[in-house]
Structures are given as structure tokens and as C-alpha cells.
Scaffold this motif. Structure first.
Motif, PDB file in Angstrom:
ATOM      1  N   ILE A 163      26.047 -13.457  69.938  1.00 34.79           N
ATOM      2  CA  ILE A 163      25.132 -13.472  68.790  1.00 34.79           C
ATOM      3  C   ILE A 163      23.698 -13.657  69.255  1.00 34.79           C
ATOM      4  O   ILE A 163      22.762 -13.071  68.702  1.00 34.79           O
ATOM      5  N   LEU A 164      23.520 -14.487  70.293  1.00 40.52           N
ATOM      6  CA  LEU A 164      22.189 -14.777  70.832  1.00 40.52           C
ATOM      7  C   LEU A 164      22.167 -14.403  72.321  1.00 40.52           C
ATOM      8  O   LEU A 164      22.231 -15.264  73.192  1.00 40.52           O
ATOM      9  N   PRO A 165      22.091 -13.115  72.650  1.00 35.43           N
ATOM     10  CA  PRO A 165      22.144 -12.705  74.061  1.00 35.43           C
ATOM     11  C   PRO A 165      20.923 -13.125  74.866  1.00 35.43           C
ATOM     12  O   PRO A 165      20.994 -13.252  76.086  1.00 35.43           O
TER      13      PRO A 165
ATOM     14  N   ARG B  88      16.828 -18.761  62.324  1.00 34.05           N
ATOM     15  CA  ARG B  88      16.392 -17.567  61.606  1.00 34.05           C
ATOM     16  C   ARG B  88      17.342 -16.401  61.815  1.00 34.05           C
ATOM     17  O   ARG B  88      17.337 -15.451  61.037  1.00 34.05           O
ATOM     18  N   ASN B  89      18.116 -16.469  62.876  1.00 37.31           N
ATOM     19  CA  ASN B  89      19.167 -15.464  63.059  1.00 37.31           C
ATOM     20  C   ASN B  89      20.229 -15.716  61.994  1.00 37.31           C
ATOM     21  O   ASN B  89      20.870 -16.774  61.980  1.00 37.31           O
ATOM     22  N   PRO B  90      20.455 -14.776  61.065  1.00 40.62           N
ATOM     23  CA  PRO B  90      21.332 -15.061  59.925  1.00 40.62           C
ATOM     24  C   PRO B  90      22.766 -15.365  60.322  1.00 40.62           C
ATOM     25  O   PRO B  90      23.419 -16.215  59.700  1.00 40.62           O
ATOM     26  N   VAL B  91      23.275 -14.698  61.354  1.00 40.39           N
ATOM     27  CA  VAL B  91      24.659 -14.941  61.765  1.00 40.39           C
ATOM     28  C   VAL B  91      24.780 -16.324  62.388  1.00 40.39           C
ATOM     29  O   VAL B  91      25.651 -17.121  62.013  1.00 40.39           O
ATOM     30  N   TYR B  92      23.877 -16.651  63.326  1.00 45.71           N
ATOM     31  CA  TYR B  92      23.961 -17.965  63.946  1.00 45.71           C
ATOM     32  C   TYR B  92      23.688 -19.074  62.929  1.00 45.71           C
ATOM     33  O   TYR B  92      24.336 -20.125  62.967  1.00 45.71           O
ATOM     34  N   GLY B  93      22.732 -18.851  62.028  1.00 41.74           N
ATOM     35  CA  GLY B  93      22.430 -19.862  61.016  1.00 41.74           C
ATOM     36  C   GLY B  93      23.654 -20.218  60.188  1.00 41.74           C
ATOM     37  O   GLY B  93      23.922 -21.401  59.925  1.00 41.74           O
ATOM     38  N   LYS B  94      24.430 -19.204  59.798  1.00 43.57           N
ATOM     39  CA  LYS B  94      25.637 -19.475  59.010  1.00 43.57           C
ATOM     40  C   LYS B  94      26.692 -20.200  59.847  1.00 43.57           C
ATOM     41  O   LYS B  94      27.330 -21.147  59.374  1.00 43.57           O
ATOM     42  N   LEU B  95      26.867 -19.760  61.087  1.00 40.04           N
ATOM     43  CA  LEU B  95      27.875 -20.404  61.930  1.00 40.04           C
ATOM     44  C   LEU B  95      27.493 -21.835  62.276  1.00 40.04           C
ATOM     45  O   LEU B  95      28.364 -22.709  62.395  1.00 40.04           O
ATOM     46  N   PHE B  96      26.205 -22.098  62.432  1.00 39.93           N
ATOM     47  CA  PHE B  96      25.778 -23.471  62.683  1.00 39.93           C
ATOM     48  C   PHE B  96      26.082 -24.339  61.462  1.00 39.93           C
ATOM     49  O   PHE B  96      26.506 -25.497  61.599  1.00 39.93           O
ATOM     50  N   GLY B  97      25.890 -23.784  60.269  1.00 39.56           N
ATOM     51  CA  GLY B  97      26.264 -24.515  59.058  1.00 39.56           C
ATOM     52  C   GLY B  97      27.750 -24.811  59.025  1.00 39.56           C
ATOM     53  O   GLY B  97      28.175 -25.919  58.647  1.00 39.56           O
ATOM     54  N   ALA B  98      28.567 -23.837  59.444  1.00 37.77           N
ATOM     55  CA  ALA B  98      30.014 -24.067  59.503  1.00 37.77           C
ATOM     56  C   ALA B  98      30.347 -25.169  60.497  1.00 37.77           C
ATOM     57  O   ALA B  98      31.208 -26.019  60.246  1.00 37.77           O
ATOM     58  N   GLN B  99      29.652 -25.165  61.634  1.00 36.37           N
ATOM     59  CA  GLN B  99      29.883 -26.199  62.644  1.00 36.37           C
ATOM     60  C   GLN B  99      29.535 -27.585  62.097  1.00 36.37           C
ATOM     61  O   GLN B  99      30.281 -28.553  62.295  1.00 36.37           O
ATOM     62  N   LEU B 100      28.416 -27.696  61.397  1.00 32.93           N
ATOM     63  CA  LEU B 100      28.011 -28.982  60.834  1.00 32.93           C
ATOM     64  C   LEU B 100      29.046 -29.522  59.853  1.00 32.93           C
ATOM     65  O   LEU B 100      29.399 -30.705  59.876  1.00 32.93           O
ATOM     66  N   LEU B 101      29.532 -28.650  58.980  1.00 34.16           N
ATOM     67  CA  LEU B 101      30.512 -29.087  57.984  1.00 34.16           C
ATOM     68  C   LEU B 101      31.815 -29.518  58.651  1.00 34.16           C
ATOM     69  O   LEU B 101      32.422 -30.521  58.259  1.00 34.16           O
ATOM     70  N   ALA B 102      32.252 -28.765  59.652  1.00 26.84           N
ATOM     71  CA  ALA B 102      33.475 -29.144  60.359  1.00 26.84           C
ATOM     72  C   ALA B 102      33.288 -30.467  61.106  1.00 26.84           C
ATOM     73  O   ALA B 102      34.198 -31.300  61.138  1.00 26.84           O
ATOM     74  N   LEU B 103      32.113 -30.666  61.718  1.00 29.93           N
ATOM     75  CA  LEU B 103      31.837 -31.926  62.420  1.00 29.93           C
ATOM     76  C   LEU B 103      31.852 -33.114  61.454  1.00 29.93           C
ATOM     77  O   LEU B 103      32.397 -34.180  61.765  1.00 29.93           O
ATOM     78  N   LEU B 104      31.241 -32.920  60.298  1.00 26.70           N
ATOM     79  CA  LEU B 104      31.218 -34.000  59.312  1.00 26.70           C
ATOM     80  C   LEU B 104      32.630 -34.341  58.849  1.00 26.70           C
ATOM     81  O   LEU B 104      33.001 -35.515  58.724  1.00 26.70           O
ATOM     82  N   GLY B 105      33.430 -33.317  58.618  1.00 23.08           N
ATOM     83  CA  GLY B 105      34.818 -33.549  58.233  1.00 23.08           C
ATOM     84  C   GLY B 105      35.584 -34.289  59.315  1.00 23.08           C
ATOM     85  O   GLY B 105      36.361 -35.206  59.033  1.00 23.08           O
TER      86      GLY B 105
END
Length: 406
Positions: free
Chosen positions: A126-128, A6-23
């Protein structure tokens, strides 16, 4: 666990991590097929050297890049790393010689050695809140394990309609999408570290590991992880195909058992860490790994038939679970023993030092497996793991303070 998304910044970065992992997962499969096309029966040698180059890049590059780019803003650093990885993946389909693979793999893994520690060091800012941060670590561990299961299935499906060289396009797309998400994400401002000499910046993370008891213990725990993981990564295929005379599918099943154990612990560990201190959870995992490997050696030596097979599946599951008990909370130690300005150097040091352990255990697992057999190899790696357990207990006492003084 999913509430942290629900944290918008972490949510986006987690999506970036998933895409990079899949690649990255697609890249691993395509690279193996490319090596076979180029080298035929010597593909194992090509991949073995590529894996060694990967580890050397991780060990040597991470602290150097952390020192060189200490005052570079995180966003351009992450985007630049993804751009380099995408560019390398774009070149790989046109490779015709083994040496070209080695050069491109070094560039690719050097970019990964830049991206991964910088990305990991960003999350605590981002998540202190430690409770949220723990759930983010759990989610990240789950993503790594899930990728190891999903990427082969996706690659198998794609290979029914495209050539393996086209898989590199999926890798390029993953890295480009990751870079785009980072570019669109508003990252929190992080004060750069105080201006200092290059040598001081280069050694800052290593000094923190030497000075802080928790981090000294983590270094020893890295050795425990490496002793067991080397057995799994290097010798699972030999165990299943040569010693047990089973199929390719059974190789995948055994690796999946290890991943399943890790995923189940990753999903549950936030609740455990709410009740128990990191020290107890991590040292329990460390103690369980050598015990599981001893059991594995016994089953390899004296087991037979279906009972041996199911016993080894259970042991691989247990080793994956115990490894996750160490790996998932480890970043909490790095977060506690650093501040915003020193965190990139500390995370880079962990990235480098943990992979340095694999430079020891991978050759041990491979060489001894071919000379003294897998049960004997497992017992040698048990001794390495027990050394790590002893050092971690000696380094991390119950009442150690955690404030960073470096």
C-alpha cells in the motif's frame, strides 16, 4: 507522520488496527478479572498458563497458516480472522471452568497469529515509498503503546457503570468493526506466490532468515528485546509491590514510564531514519538495553527511598525508548528482504521467531525472580541480551547487500 493517513487505503486499515487493538486491550483486562472469579488466589497460575498458550499459538500457528493460506486473497483472510476473534470473545463471558479459558485463548491467539502477519505484510504494497512506510511503522508503534495506556483507563471508566463481563462486548465490537472496515477497503492486488509444495511454503520464511544477513541480525535483536521485555512484563509488579512496597498505582506508573519512552521514540524515529541507516539506529538501541538493565540491577540492589523510585522510573523509560529503536524499524528490514509474493511468509516467520524468544525469557524472568531475586535475575537477562547484541553485530556488517535471493 500523520501525512500517511492521507492515503485512503492505509487510513482505513489503520482505523481497523486501532479498533482491534482497543478490543484486545479490553479483553486482557476482562480476562484477568474472569480468571480471578474462576480461580481466586490461583488466578495468576491461570493467566500464566494462558500467556504460555498464547506464545505457543504465536510460534506454532503463524508459519503454518501462512503456508496453508499462501494463495488465499488477503481480504477474506483478514475478515475471517477478525470473525473468529469476535466469536471467541463472544463465548468468553459464559466460561465457567479454567480449561475453557485455555481452549478459547488458543483459538483467539491462533486467529491473531493469522491476522497480524498478513496485515503487516500488506502495508508495504500500500505504501511502497520507504519514507512513507517508515512513518506508517512509527504510527503503528505509537498506536500499540497508546493502547496500553488508553485501554486500562477506558476499562476503569466502563467498570463504574457495567460489569466486567460486559467488557467482552467491547472486544466483540472492536473485532467486528475491524472486519467491516477491511471489507469496505479496496486492497491492492497482490500476485500469489508460485505454486509449490506445503513444506516449501512452510519453511520459506525461515530460509529467508537463514540466508539474509539483515534478517539473521534481526533474529538476534529479537532475543535482546525479549530479555528486557520479560523483565518488564513479568517482574514490574513484583518489584513495585513486593520489593518497594508501593501501590497498584505505582505499578501502572512504572509500566507507563516504559510505554512513554517507547512512544516518544516512535514519534521521532522517522526523522532519525532519514539521517542514519537502520543498522546504526537499531544496534544503538540494542546496546542501550543491556546497559539500562545493568543500571536497573544496581538501583534495585543499592538504591533506597525516593531516589531509588525515580531512578527506576527513568530506567524503565530508557528501556522503552531503546526497545522502540529496534522494534519500529524492524519491518523495514522485512520489507527490503522480501517481495510481494514472499512477504507474507517472511512476516509470519518474524512473528513466530520473535515470540519464540519470549518462550525462553518469560520462564527465566519468572523462575529466577522467585529464587535468586530481581537484581540477580536482571543480570542473567543482561547476559542473554549481550549474547543477542554480539550475534546481531556479527551477522549484520555495514556493507551487506539487501536483495532477497531466497
Amino acid at each position: 507522520m500523520l501525512t500517511v493517513l492521507r492515503n485512503p487505503v492505509y487510513g482505513k486499515l489503520f482505523g481497523a488496527q486501532l479498533l482491534a487493538l482497543l478490543g484486545t486491550g479490553l479483553l486482557t483486562i476482562a480476562l484477568g478479572l474472569l480468571a480471578f472469579e474462576i480461580a481466586g488466589g490461583d488466578a495468576g497460575l491461570v493467566l500464566g498458563l494462558a500467556l504460555t498458550i498464547k506464545m505457543v499459538a504465536y510460534v506454532a500457528v503463524a508459519p503454518v497458516i501462512s503456508a496453508v493460506a499462501a494463495r488465499v486473497p488477503r481480504k477474506p483472510l483478514l475478515i475471517g480472522s477478525d470473525a473468529v476473534r469476535a466469536g471467541v470473545a463472544l463465548c468468553l463471558p459464559f466460561v465457567a471452568e479454567a480449561w475453557q479459558i485455555y481452549v478459547l485463548i488458543f483459538l483467539l491467539q491462533s486467529a491473531s497469529a493469522t491476522f497480524t502477519p498478513a496485515f503487516q505484510a500488506l502495508i508495504p504494497s500500500i505504501l511502497p515509498n520507504e519514507r512513507q512506510y517508515t512513518r506508517a511503522l512509527s504510527l503503528s508503534r505509537f498506536a500499540y503503546d497508546l493502547e496500553s495506556l488508553v485501554s486500562p483507563m477506558l476499562a476503569a471508566a466502563l467498570l463504574t457503570v457495567i460489569t466486567y463481563r460486559s467488557l467482552f462486548a467491547g472486544t466483540v465490537a472492536g473485532f467486528i468493526a475491524s472486519a467491516a472496515i477491511v471489507w469496505l477497503t479496496r486492497l491492492p492486488p497482490i500476485d500469489p506466490p508460485p505454486s509449490s509444495g506445503f513444506l516449501d511454503r512452510l519453511t520459506r520464511g525461515g530460509r529467508a532468515f537463514r540466508q539474509r544477513p539483515e534478517l539473521r541480525s534481526l533474529m538476534a535483536l529479537n532475543l535482546v528485546i525479549a530479555s528486557t521485555t520479560a523483565m518488564v512484563i513479568v517482574n514490574t509488579v513484583v518489584l513495585v509491590k513486593a520489593d518497594l512496597a508501593r501501590s497498584h498505582v505505582d505499578v501502572a506508573m512504572m509500566l507507563a514510564a516504559y510505554g512513554a519512552g517507547s512512544m516518544i521514540v516512535a514519534l521521532n524515529i522517522p526523522r532519525w531514519l532519514d539521517r542514519f541507516p537502520d543498522r546504526r539506529v537499531m544496534l544503538c538501541g540494542a546496546g542501550a538495553l543491556p546497559l539500562a538493565l545493568v543500571a536497573g540491577a544496581a538501583v534495585m540492589q543499592w538504591g533506597s527511598g525516593q531516589a531509588q523510585w525515580y531512578g527506576l522510573l527513568g530506567i524503565w523509560f530508557a528501556m522503552g525508548a531503546a526497545a522502540s529503536m529496534i522494534l519500529t524499524p524492524s519491518s523495514r528490514l522485512l520489507q527490503r528482504n522480501s517481495d510481494a509474493s514472499t512477504r507474507p511468509a517472511v512476516f509470519a516467520a518474524q512473528f513466530s521467531l520473535s515470540h519464540a524468544c519470549f518462550l525462553v525469557t518469560y520462564p527465566v524472568a519468572g523462575t529466577l525472580g522467585a529464587t535468586i531475586g530481581l537484581p540477580g535475575t536482571a543480570l542473567v537477562l543482561v547476559m542473554v541480551g549481550l549474547l543477542g547484541v554480539g550475534l546481531s553485530i556479527a551477522s549484520w556488517r555495514r556493507n551487506d547487500a539487501v536483495a532477497l535471493t531466497a
